[in-house]
Design a protein around this motif. Structure first.
Motif, short mmCIF file in Angstrom:
data_model
loop_
_atom_site.label_atom_id
_atom_site.label_comp_id
_atom_site.label_asym_id
_atom_site.label_seq_id
_atom_site.Cartn_x
_atom_site.Cartn_y
_atom_site.Cartn_z
N LYS A 81 2.81 -24.34 77.17
CA LYS A 81 1.39 -23.99 77.11
C LYS A 81 0.92 -23.35 78.41
CE LYS A 81 0.50 -27.65 73.88
NZ LYS A 81 -0.13 -28.91 73.64
N PHE A 82 1.83 -23.01 79.25
CA PHE A 82 1.49 -22.47 80.57
C PHE A 82 1.03 -21.02 80.45
CE2 PHE A 82 1.44 -22.62 85.04
CZ PHE A 82 1.88 -21.39 85.49
N ASN A 83 0.07 -20.65 81.22
CA ASN A 83 -0.47 -19.30 81.21
C ASN A 83 0.30 -18.45 82.23
OD1 ASN A 83 -1.95 -16.97 81.48
ND2 ASN A 83 -3.91 -18.00 81.29
N ARG A 84 1.13 -17.55 81.75
CA ARG A 84 1.97 -16.74 82.64
C ARG A 84 1.21 -15.60 83.31
NH1 ARG A 84 7.05 -18.48 82.29
NH2 ARG A 84 7.71 -19.50 80.38
N ASN A 85 -0.06 -15.43 82.99
CA ASN A 85 -0.87 -14.40 83.63
C ASN A 85 -1.37 -14.82 85.00
OD1 ASN A 85 -0.69 -12.67 81.40
ND2 ASN A 85 -2.38 -13.72 80.38
N ILE A 86 -1.20 -16.09 85.34
CA ILE A 86 -1.69 -16.61 86.61
C ILE A 86 -0.57 -16.58 87.64
CG2 ILE A 86 -2.73 -18.58 87.78
CD1 ILE A 86 -3.87 -19.41 85.07
N THR A 87 -0.84 -15.94 88.76
CA THR A 87 0.16 -15.83 89.82
C THR A 87 0.13 -17.07 90.71
OG1 THR A 87 -1.35 -14.77 91.38
CG2 THR A 87 -0.12 -13.32 89.87
N LYS B 267 -2.81 -21.13 94.14
CA LYS B 267 -3.12 -21.64 95.49
C LYS B 267 -4.61 -21.50 95.77
CE LYS B 267 1.27 -21.06 97.86
NZ LYS B 267 1.99 -20.37 98.93
N GLN B 268 -5.18 -20.36 95.42
CA GLN B 268 -6.61 -20.14 95.64
C GLN B 268 -7.43 -21.15 94.83
OE1 GLN B 268 -8.09 -16.33 94.34
NE2 GLN B 268 -9.85 -16.46 95.70
N PHE B 269 -7.02 -21.40 93.60
CA PHE B 269 -7.71 -22.35 92.73
C PHE B 269 -7.69 -23.76 93.34
CE2 PHE B 269 -7.45 -25.34 89.05
CZ PHE B 269 -8.73 -25.15 88.56
N ILE C 239 -7.18 -23.72 80.91
CA ILE C 239 -6.04 -22.85 81.20
C ILE C 239 -4.84 -23.24 80.34
CG2 ILE C 239 -4.33 -22.27 82.97
CD1 ILE C 239 -6.66 -22.54 85.02
N HIS C 240 -4.63 -24.54 80.17
CA HIS C 240 -3.46 -25.03 79.44
C HIS C 240 -3.72 -25.31 77.97
CE1 HIS C 240 -0.84 -25.17 82.89
NE2 HIS C 240 -1.84 -25.69 83.59
N LYS C 241 -4.83 -24.79 77.46
CA LYS C 241 -5.19 -24.93 76.06
C LYS C 241 -5.26 -26.40 75.61
CE LYS C 241 -3.25 -20.46 74.70
NZ LYS C 241 -3.38 -19.87 75.96
N SER D 80 -11.54 -14.50 81.87
CA SER D 80 -11.57 -14.59 83.33
C SER D 80 -11.33 -16.02 83.80
CB SER D 80 -12.91 -14.10 83.88
OG SER D 80 -13.09 -12.74 83.57
N ILE D 81 -11.90 -16.97 83.08
CA ILE D 81 -11.74 -18.38 83.44
C ILE D 81 -10.30 -18.83 83.22
CG2 ILE D 81 -12.36 -20.74 82.77
CD1 ILE D 81 -15.20 -19.63 82.21
N VAL D 82 -9.74 -18.56 82.04
CA VAL D 82 -8.40 -19.08 81.73
C VAL D 82 -7.30 -18.31 82.47
CG1 VAL D 82 -9.05 -20.05 79.51
CG2 VAL D 82 -8.13 -17.75 79.60
N ASN D 83 -7.59 -17.12 82.97
CA ASN D 83 -6.60 -16.37 83.75
C ASN D 83 -6.87 -16.42 85.25
OD1 ASN D 83 -5.07 -15.48 81.52
ND2 ASN D 83 -6.57 -13.87 81.11
#
Length: 161
Positions: A32-38, A43-45, A62-64, A130-133
């Motif tokens: 369920k991981f979002n691969r669009n997030i680097t 780290k910023q989050f 993010i993880h549904k 924008s939130i989930v990515n």
């Protein structure tokens, strides 16, 4: 001493142990991981000074795993009778719960109008993505005298919802 492929388990880093265990159990990594997030976005989050309840809900989005009425109804919880929004009676998924319900979209629109210079309107699909990515770069705070970050603003809204 426990060994894996002739290496002592105590000397294998945590990430290596996790991958070994996942391989042994045939579990999918990041189902369920979002691969669009680097890595930099993560780290910023995590560096943001936001309330834990907001971070928890954001992380679940993010993880549904957001506790929307549809997700709770599928689990057949005792007090959940249907998958409808209590405010507008539409189907309530995570996107509807946080952004696209007309009542909540009004809140987003008012906050965008008061605090953001760009964009001035809250488009529900764009805001949710924008939130989930974790992609908040397109949003600019209008008043630079306000000492908050865009993450602070979004976290406050998420917590309020």
């Amino acid at each position: 001493m426990l060994n894996h492929q002739e290496h002592p388990l105590l000397r294998i880093p945590n990430k290596g142990l996790r991958l070994i265990l996942l391989d042994i159990n045939n579990l999918g990594i990041g189902r369920k991981f979002n691969r669009n997030i680097t890595k930099a976005q993560w780290k910023q989050f995590y560096r943001q000074n936001m309330h834990n309840s907001a971070r928890n809900v954001w992380y679940r989005m993010i993880h549904k795993l957001c506790p929307s009425k549809s997700a709770l109804f599928v689990r057949r919880l005792r007090n959940i009778e249907d998958d409808k929004c209590t405010l507008c009676n539409d189907f309530e998924d995570a996107k509807h719960l946080m952004v696209s319900c007309p009542h909540k979209n009004d809140i987003w629109s008012n906050i965008f109008d008061q605090f953001l210079g760009s964009p001035k309107t809250a488009i529900p699909h764009q805001v949710y993505q924008s939130i989930v990515n974790l992609n908040l770069k397109p949003y600019l705070i209008y008043n630079l005298d306000i000492k908050i970050t865009i993450f602070d603003l979004f976290a406050a809204i998420i917590r309020m919802m």
